[in-house]
Design an enzyme around this catalytic site. Sequence first.
Site, PDB file in Angstrom:
ATOM      1  N   CYS A 550       0.850  -1.192   0.000  1.00 30.04           N
ATOM      2  CA  CYS A 550       0.000   0.000   0.000  1.00 30.04           C
ATOM      3  C   CYS A 550       0.883   1.238   0.000  1.00 30.04           C
ATOM      4  O   CYS A 550       2.003   1.196   0.477  1.00 30.04           O
ATOM      5  CB  CYS A 550      -0.860   0.028   1.261  1.00 30.04           C
ATOM      6  N   GLU A 639       3.509   6.387 -16.545  1.00 28.58           N
ATOM      7  CA  GLU A 639       2.190   6.022 -16.014  1.00 28.58           C
ATOM      8  C   GLU A 639       1.246   7.216 -15.888  1.00 28.58           C
ATOM      9  O   GLU A 639       0.050   7.028 -15.666  1.00 28.58           O
ATOM     10  CB  GLU A 639       2.349   5.347 -14.664  1.00 28.58           C
ATOM     11  N   HIS A 728      15.920  -6.559  -8.652  1.00 22.03           N
ATOM     12  CA  HIS A 728      14.775  -7.187  -7.972  1.00 22.03           C
ATOM     13  C   HIS A 728      15.099  -8.599  -7.511  1.00 22.03           C
ATOM     14  O   HIS A 728      14.342  -9.205  -6.777  1.00 22.03           O
ATOM     15  CB  HIS A 728      13.553  -7.196  -8.896  1.00 22.03           C
TER      16      HIS A 728
END
Length: 788
Positions: A550, A639, A728
């Site tokens: 979140c 985005e 990652h």
Amino acid sequence: MNSNDASQLTELSPLNSKLNKHNGAGMQIHNLGFPRIGAKRELKFSLEKYWRGELTQADFLAECKDRRQQNWKIQHDAGIECLPVGDFAHYDHVLNTTLLLGLAPSRFTQHTHSESDRQNNVVDLEFRIGRGQAPTGCQCAASDMTKWFNTNYHYIVPELSAGLLANNSAINTDNLLNQFNEAQAITDNRKAVLLGPITYLYLSVTGHENKLDLLPALLTRYQAVLSTLSDAGVNWLQLDEPALGLELDNEWQQAFTQAYQQLNKGNLKILLTSYFASIDHHIDLLKDLPFDGLHIDTVAEKTDVNVIIEKLPNDWIISLGVINGRNVWKTDLVSVYQKLQPLYRKLGERLWLAPSCSLLHSPVDLNQESKLDEEFTSWLAFAKQKCQELSLLKAALITANSDEIILYSGPALARCVSKRIHNSEVQTRVSALSSSDFARNESFDARKVAQQTSLNLPLLPTTTIGSFPQTGDIRQTRAKWRRNEITEKEYTELIQAEIRATIERQEKIGLDVLVHGEAERNDMVEYFGELLDGVAFTQFAWVQSYGSRCVKPPIIFGDISRKKPMTVEWARFAQSLTDKPVKGMLTGPVTILCWSFVRDDLSREKVANQIALAISDEVVDLIDNGIEIIQIDEPAIREGMPVKQSQWQNYLDWATASFCLSAAKAPATTQIHSHMCYSEFNDILPAIIALDADVLTVETSRSNMSLLDAFDNQAYPNDLGPGVYDIHSPNVPEVDWMVGLLEKAQKHIPVERLWVNPDCGLKTRGWEETKLALENMVIAAKKLRTST
Ligand code: GLN
Ligand code: ZN
């Protein structure tokens, strides 16, 4: 009907009793979806406990069931009549659709060992697809995750193929139907929510197949789902087709028509639902299809509802999304009421009201915020309050004597008169901007020479993206400082010690351009937001980003300015420790904008320029303090693109301009870097070039440098650092592998303009693997230097 003046905004809750009197009369209010995570991020904590093995699957599922009940109850108590069912997801609703359709990619299903494992894995399969692992079942490369239209929510990308669609795996509507039954504990008035076939297909990836060739097989599965829901007695189905907001080409338009002509809805009533953009351009496409209603987002873009209604069959439900589901501001209810009143007179029961889109993108409950000041709080509405706003609107519309209902006319008004929003100095600066403020004085070629003279970097310079591992100690230091458990002086010394250690490590590793490591930052936007005027922070306004993750976006409420230098002291300290250049590290204006809730009384372009000026002030101060290289990160440029393709260029123009504004004051000798962490920018290449950063670092390692193919059509003119390893993963990349990637990169970018760096910041990694990886990276660069 009364409209309050701005100074006395109405308390919402006492009106509920009044509203209940009218329940059922006239029109209906409904919701498209509610935040799943819970007001205190309960879902996040359940998920993470389950993943760590601290919660059994049965207990995990029980907690999710409880979460759903509470979410429905909040909506119901706030006055929502028709509740959405199927909006909840453990991880992601697109992934849910994949599982419902029986379309889990085969690499996740073929290794199931025993039948009991298989049973167990129905839940774990979901997590294995979403995150590559789960308490049971083998590890597999997770499916890709990408942004849901122009929001900051990420969905799991469906992987489709003819083979997968042809296999005999069955659809699975059990979860949806069970939840439909669960919701009955609250009300009979429910609708099932499902992502429609056109959007699902549009968002998927396929191998070499043309997506539309897969539509017939996909429709077979959708048909099975519709028939099952119809047989189970579901009345209304909300079919989400947000792809309608795009400018669909002819093939996709035809596919849309064919799909819905073909699907047999049985006894279902279908509410075709679209959001995030206007769909005026596609009304002719859908008006003759067998839908029973249409939901339109009236907030995202200007849309002429009357024109749309004229075109639609006169027995359709018209659902109007009138409350912004993606922002945190209270609605100007009086003005919405005034627009709705004639429509209600015309449509009566055919009118439904809803938020513009699912409330998934809003924080949950404003009532939890205890530290915000009263005036500011009076401007806000989170998901629960947005439901209450709908109740108020309905009450005002259906009440014969509308003076009974008091609507607020608006935070828009209240905000407008607040002195706290306006900073005339900022406004004057923005309006005085001219084109010369948006470009550097010298060309890249001239800058390159000047920088080479002053920096004297080797061929193939090595660097990192900014952050270094955020250890438990660092987090503790920041937490203690926030709680006032350590003094400012102690805090400064602790962070300085981290910076010193980070600089020493980088020198030992042999990197050429160093960074201070970002130990003082928890988040690249929050850090700057807290230091800027015009930006507020909440305690609990969390919004789901993906899975259990979140974010708590800052709220940009007023004109933005810098209170004082934000990064200079840390940067100057870091530079004082070494003779190598240390990059100043800033977050760019577009990224700060995209990752915040933004005021709606000013264009995004103007807000971006205000932020850019604040960043520009920081750039000037860094330079005055001896910093020769400054990186302005812009991971969010892509985005922020509008849904409609025809609006992209306008956005890209002002977005790149605001980045340029933030960097333009740098003299030729100051090297400006930027960083973006995605590898798909073929469609925005001209914009990337227009940023005119001296050095751009990008993610490319996972795609094996294939991103650079884009440069065959349009050469990248400045320096480029294509990431040579994937941060990652904890795996240490081998020297030869990185050498191979760099050789490949040289086919697209001349070696004199090539940098060597990982593909993103290292804050999520451990020191051990970071050290080994960077050592190998430096060896790889040296190897190539000698062979070139
Ligand atoms: N400078 C930031 C870091 O290294 C960049 C993060 C990002 O690209 N999202 O962490
Ligand atoms: Zn990145």
